[in-house]
Every structure is written in structure tokens, then in C-alpha cells.
Write a protein that holds these residues in place. Structure first.
Motif, PDB file in Angstrom:
ATOM      1  N   HIS A   1       0.829  -1.202   0.000  1.00 19.46           N
ATOM      2  CA  HIS A   1       0.000   0.000   0.000  1.00 19.46           C
ATOM      3  C   HIS A   1       0.866   1.257   0.000  1.00 19.46           C
ATOM      4  CE1 HIS A   1      -4.168  -1.521   0.976  1.00 19.46           C
ATOM      5  NE2 HIS A   1      -3.435  -2.616   1.127  1.00 19.46           N
ATOM      6  N   ARG A   2       0.251   2.352  -0.375  1.00 17.19           N
ATOM      7  CA  ARG A   2       0.913   3.652  -0.314  1.00 17.19           C
ATOM      8  C   ARG A   2       1.251   4.012   1.132  1.00 17.19           C
ATOM      9  NH1 ARG A   2       0.567   6.757  -4.919  1.00 17.19           N
ATOM     10  NH2 ARG A   2      -1.099   6.301  -6.418  1.00 17.19           N
ATOM     11  N   SER A   3       2.275   4.855   1.277  1.00 20.06           N
ATOM     12  CA  SER A   3       2.590   5.439   2.576  1.00 20.06           C
ATOM     13  C   SER A   3       1.617   6.582   2.864  1.00 20.06           C
ATOM     14  CB  SER A   3       4.021   5.978   2.551  1.00 20.06           C
ATOM     15  OG  SER A   3       4.258   6.860   3.620  1.00 20.06           O
ATOM     16  N   PRO A   4       1.313   6.842   4.141  1.00 15.90           N
ATOM     17  CA  PRO A   4       0.517   8.033   4.467  1.00 15.90           C
ATOM     18  C   PRO A   4       1.267   9.328   4.190  1.00 15.90           C
ATOM     19  CG  PRO A   4       1.302   6.972   6.474  1.00 15.90           C
ATOM     20  CD  PRO A   4       1.627   6.037   5.344  1.00 15.90           C
ATOM     21  N   ASN A   5       2.581   9.232   4.000  1.00 18.82           N
ATOM     22  CA  ASN A   5       3.398  10.395   3.644  1.00 18.82           C
ATOM     23  C   ASN A   5       3.376  10.549   2.121  1.00 18.82           C
ATOM     24  OD1 ASN A   5       5.340  12.349   3.186  1.00 18.82           O
ATOM     25  ND2 ASN A   5       6.891  11.421   4.494  1.00 18.82           N
ATOM     26  N   ASP A   6       2.416  11.316   1.618  1.00 18.27           N
ATOM     27  CA  ASP A   6       2.241  11.447   0.174  1.00 18.27           C
ATOM     28  C   ASP A   6       3.498  11.972  -0.522  1.00 18.27           C
ATOM     29  OD1 ASP A   6      -0.353  10.522   0.323  1.00 18.27           O
ATOM     30  OD2 ASP A   6      -1.218  12.536   0.513  1.00 18.27           O
ATOM     31  N   ALA A   7       4.197  12.879   0.135  1.00 16.51           N
ATOM     32  CA  ALA A   7       5.360  13.500  -0.489  1.00 16.51           C
ATOM     33  C   ALA A   7       6.506  12.514  -0.668  1.00 16.51           C
ATOM     34  CB  ALA A   7       5.832  14.699   0.333  1.00 16.51           C
ATOM     35  N   LYS A   8       6.558  11.474   0.167  1.00 18.87           N
ATOM     36  CA  LYS A   8       7.671  10.524   0.128  1.00 18.87           C
ATOM     37  C   LYS A   8       7.261   9.125  -0.325  1.00 18.87           C
ATOM     38  CE  LYS A   8      11.135  13.060   1.563  1.00 18.87           C
ATOM     39  NZ  LYS A   8      12.352  13.241   0.746  1.00 18.87           N
ATOM     40  N   ASP A   9       5.995   8.913  -0.577  1.00 15.77           N
ATOM     41  CA  ASP A   9       5.515   7.574  -0.924  1.00 15.77           C
ATOM     42  C   ASP A   9       6.356   6.926  -2.029  1.00 15.77           C
ATOM     43  OD1 ASP A   9       3.630   5.334  -1.167  1.00 15.77           O
ATOM     44  OD2 ASP A   9       3.111   6.287  -3.070  1.00 15.77           O
ATOM     45  N   GLN A  10       6.803   5.688  -1.796  1.00 14.31           N
ATOM     46  CA  GLN A  10       7.650   4.976  -2.762  1.00 14.31           C
ATOM     47  C   GLN A  10       7.022   3.680  -3.255  1.00 14.31           C
ATOM     48  OE1 GLN A  10      11.016   5.283   0.075  1.00 14.31           O
ATOM     49  NE2 GLN A  10      12.239   5.943  -1.681  1.00 14.31           N
ATOM     50  N   SER A  11       5.733   3.532  -3.073  1.00 14.41           N
ATOM     51  CA  SER A  11       5.069   2.327  -3.564  1.00 14.41           C
ATOM     52  C   SER A  11       5.209   2.193  -5.072  1.00 14.41           C
ATOM     53  CB  SER A  11       3.591   2.331  -3.161  1.00 14.41           C
ATOM     54  OG  SER A  11       2.916   3.461  -3.710  1.00 14.41           O
ATOM     55  N   TYR A  12       5.297   3.320  -5.772  1.00 15.97           N
ATOM     56  CA  TYR A  12       5.436   3.294  -7.242  1.00 15.97           C
ATOM     57  C   TYR A  12       6.689   2.536  -7.672  1.00 15.97           C
ATOM     58  CZ  TYR A  12       6.252   5.143 -11.982  1.00 15.97           C
ATOM     59  OH  TYR A  12       6.513   5.269 -13.319  1.00 15.97           O
TER      60      TYR A  12
END
Length: 378
Positions: free
Chosen positions: A145-156
Motif C-alpha cells: 500500500h501507499r505510505s501516508p506520507n504522500d510527499a515521500k511515498d515509494q510504492s510506485y
């Protein structure tokens, strides 16, 4: 569990290792030496895996009281990530080296070696969450899943890892909502990297000059810049230096007839030609991806359309779409078809990574092979 903590020398991986220790795991730290130049130093915030980073990782391991090793993966990195980067640009595509690094280094070479040495899992400082839910058969299903930290999310960039490697991965920073929280955690634990600046850009292009790196490795290859009618508008020093959607640095001698800016529409490596045109020709609503990796077999079934959102850049905005797994060169689910159901996307290039989501959950990933407007394919 016996856990191998990948320690880059930055604050994220140091805190991830600390949290793994705190969770009661038997933790060993390892720094991956990826540069062939053992004397390489950081340039401000650019690059990573330098000699200073190895020292910072060692000091963090000392504070945590865990064993620490340096593994030389520079040849593997050069032969996979860097070689892919060059060959993709040479073929007129736009690669994402962070995706390839996660695929071939962090969750292939590192994880496979850790497994061979008896470790149960690898912990990294990536910003993503693993959610465990009971499956229909009673077994636990691990979802990315995505991180709650949108600016740092690395799920991509993690979507390429696949379900087997996801099952052996730990992301201790998954619930952190901001980088400030991570830095505060590092400072509280006495880790000297708490204020260390983030690295950015491509790690093996430490000065940030990607075009210069390509010219140095691929050499000068003059060719023509043309419009959609084939009229020559200018010259270039190598079509590999251009990417779909690029506006600046085209070196055109005269403006367009309508006075509007022109963008790169296509890179043709066989003729060493760069095609430019108006922005509206960049819009696409259909994508075909190959080498697909699926992480949600309970949702995605071969040949069936699934409502989702797709993302084509690491920090790009997701857009509504429907996706399905279709046959490709590697098997019955080796390709991903995408039809955008909302607004079109601009500047999608072959070689980019397309990731499908449902809410925060990653469904799958593929490498863009073709992107086009649906009416053209009818």
C-alpha cells in the motif's frame, strides 16, 4: 526473525534498522557499495552510496549495537541498472533507474543473498506499507500500500518487486506521516544522520547532468529534428538525449507557425530522428505495458477489466482507469492493458513504469511499451 537491514547511510534506513531492532528482531546491517569509484564523494544532496554514506551507515550501526558489513554490488549495479539506463535511452525509451534498482539490486541481488545466508527478511527505509489480511483460504495475504506520507511515498518504485519478494520484505517507516517525524526519531535515538539532507536525482549521475552522462557513454550521433510532416526544423547531437514530452533544449531555429511551443512527440532511434509538435498531440488515453508484475491476484484475473487508478511517474497524480492482465511474451498475464476513463495523460513515454492502484493498494506494475490516443487505434 533474522533481519538484514539495508543501510544506505541516510536517515530513513538508519531509523528503519533501529525500529527493526526495537521490534525484537536479530538485525544485521549491510551497506551496498554500488559505485565502481571507491573514492566517490557526495556532491551536496546529490547521489548516494558514496564513501561518506558508507561511513554514516557504519556509525549508525555502532549506535544501534548491530553487526555491520559492506557488500560490493558495483558490478551487478553497472551490468543491470546502468546498462539498462543506457540501452533504454539508446532505444528511444525513457527508463526509471530507481525501479530497475529496486528490481535487480535491492529486491533481487540483496534479498536473494540474504535468503541464502539464512535471513528471514530484509528491512529497508522505503516509505510504503505492507498490510496483512486473511485470504479466502485462511492464509495471510500481504498487500503493498501507499505510505501516508504522500510527499515521500515509494510504492510506485516498489511495485516491481512481486509477491514472493514482498513476503520477505519489511518497511518499518510505513506508518510515518512525515519526514520530520523520522528525523525526530533519529535525533531521539542519537543517530548522527538525523539532519542529513536527502539524496535526489540519479545516484550514478551525482552531478545531476544526465545529458552529459549520456553523451559521455554513448557519444555524438548527429541527426534531424523534424515536425509531424517530416520538415527538418533543426539538428541534435543524439536522439537518445530526448524524451517524449520534452519542451526545453530542442534547439529549433524558428518558432512554430502558430507561435505555440513545441514538444517532443516521438524519438525514432532507427533513423536517429526526433519528432516535435504541439502539446495536444501528447495526450493519450490507452497504454500497453509489458513485463507485468501483479500483486493482487484476488482482484486482477486474466482478461477481466478492473476499475483502478494508474500512475506513470514516481510522484505523479493517479488518474482513473480500467486495467486488465493479458497475454504477453512472458506468459498469459505478462502484459497490462490500460484504458483511461477520466482525463487523458500527456507525455507518457515507452520505458516508463505504469502502476495500477485501487485506493492505496498496489495492484500491479508494467513497463510502458506503447501509449496512444484511443481514436487512433480504432
Amino acid at each position: 526473525m533474522r533481519v538484514l537491514a539495508a543501510m544506505s547511510g541516510g536517515v530513513d534506513s538508519a531509523v528503519a534498522a533501529a525500529l527493526a531492532v526495537e521490534a525484537g528482531h536479530d538485525v544485521v546491517g549491510v551497506h551496498m557499495a554500488l559505485s565502481r569509484n571507491r573514492q566517490q564523494f557526495r556532491t551536496g544532496s546529490r547521489g548516494c552510496c558514496s564513501i561518506e554514506d558508507a561511513g554514516d551507515a557504519r556509525r549508525a550501526a555502532d549506535v544501534l549495537g548491530i553487526p555491520y558489513y559492506v557488500w560490493d554490488l558495483s558490478e551487478r549495479f553497472e551490468d543491470t541498472v546502468v546498462a539498462d539506463f543506457l540501452s533504454e535511452y539508446e532505444a528511444g525509451r525513457t527508463p526509471n533507474p530507481c525501479v530497475r534498482c529496486n528490481e535487480h539490486i535491492k529486491f533481487e541481488a540483496l534479498l536473494d543473498k540474504a535468503t541464502a545466508l539464512g535471513f528471514d527478511a530484509v528491512a529497508t527505509g522505503h516509505y510504503a506499507r505492507v498490510v496483512e489480511t486473511p485470504g479466502a483460504d485462511g492464509a495471510v495475504r500481504r498487500e503493498l500500500h501507499r505510505s501516508p506520507n504522500d510527499a515521500k511515498d515509494q510504492s510506485y518504485v516498489l511495485a516491481v518487486m512481486g509477491p514472493e519478494r514482498l513476503a520477505r520484505s519489511i518497511f518499518p517507516l510505513g506508518d510515518f506521516a512525515s519526514k520530520d517525524e523520522v528525523r525526530a526519531e533519529a535525533e531521539r535515538r542519537g543517530l548522527s544522520v538525523s539532519a542529513k539532507p536527502d539524496s535526489y536525482d540519479i545516484c550514478f549521475v551525482a552531478d545531476g547532468d544526465t545529458q552529459g552522462f549520456l553523451r559521455e557513454r554513448l557519444g555524438s550521433r548527429p541527426g534531424a529534428v523534424v515536425d509531424t510532416d517530416g520538415t527538418v526544423l533543426g539538428e541534435h547531437d543524439g536522439s537518445y538525449g530526448y524524451t517524449v514530452g520534452q519542451r526545453k533544449g530542442l534547439g529549433l531555429g524558428r518558432p512554430a507557425a502558430d507561435g505555440q511551443p513545441r514538444y517532443v512527440l516521438e524519438v525514432q532511434p532507427t533513423t536517429n530522428t526526433v519528432v516535435v509538435g504541439p502539446a495536444e498531440l501528447l495526450s493519450i488515453d490507452e497504454i500497453l505495458g509489458h513485463n507485468a508484475v501483479w500483486l493482487a491476484d484476488d482482484v486482477v484475473r486474466a482478461g477481466e477489466w478492473v476499475e483502478a487508478e494508474v500512475q506513470v511517474r514516481a510522484h505523479g497524480a493517479p488518474v482513473p482507469a480500467r486495467v486488465r492482465a493479458v497475454p504477453g511474451a512472458g506468459g498469459p498475464r505478462d502484459a497490462m492493458e490500460v484504458e483511461l476513463t477520466g482525463r487523458p495523460l500527456r507525455g507518457v513515454a515507452a520505458g516508463q513504469s505504469v502502476v495500477a492502484y485501487r485506493g492505496t493498494r498496489v495492484l500491479g506494475q508494467a513497463t510502458v511499451e506503447r501509449a496512444r490516443r484511443r481514436e487512433r487505434s480504432a
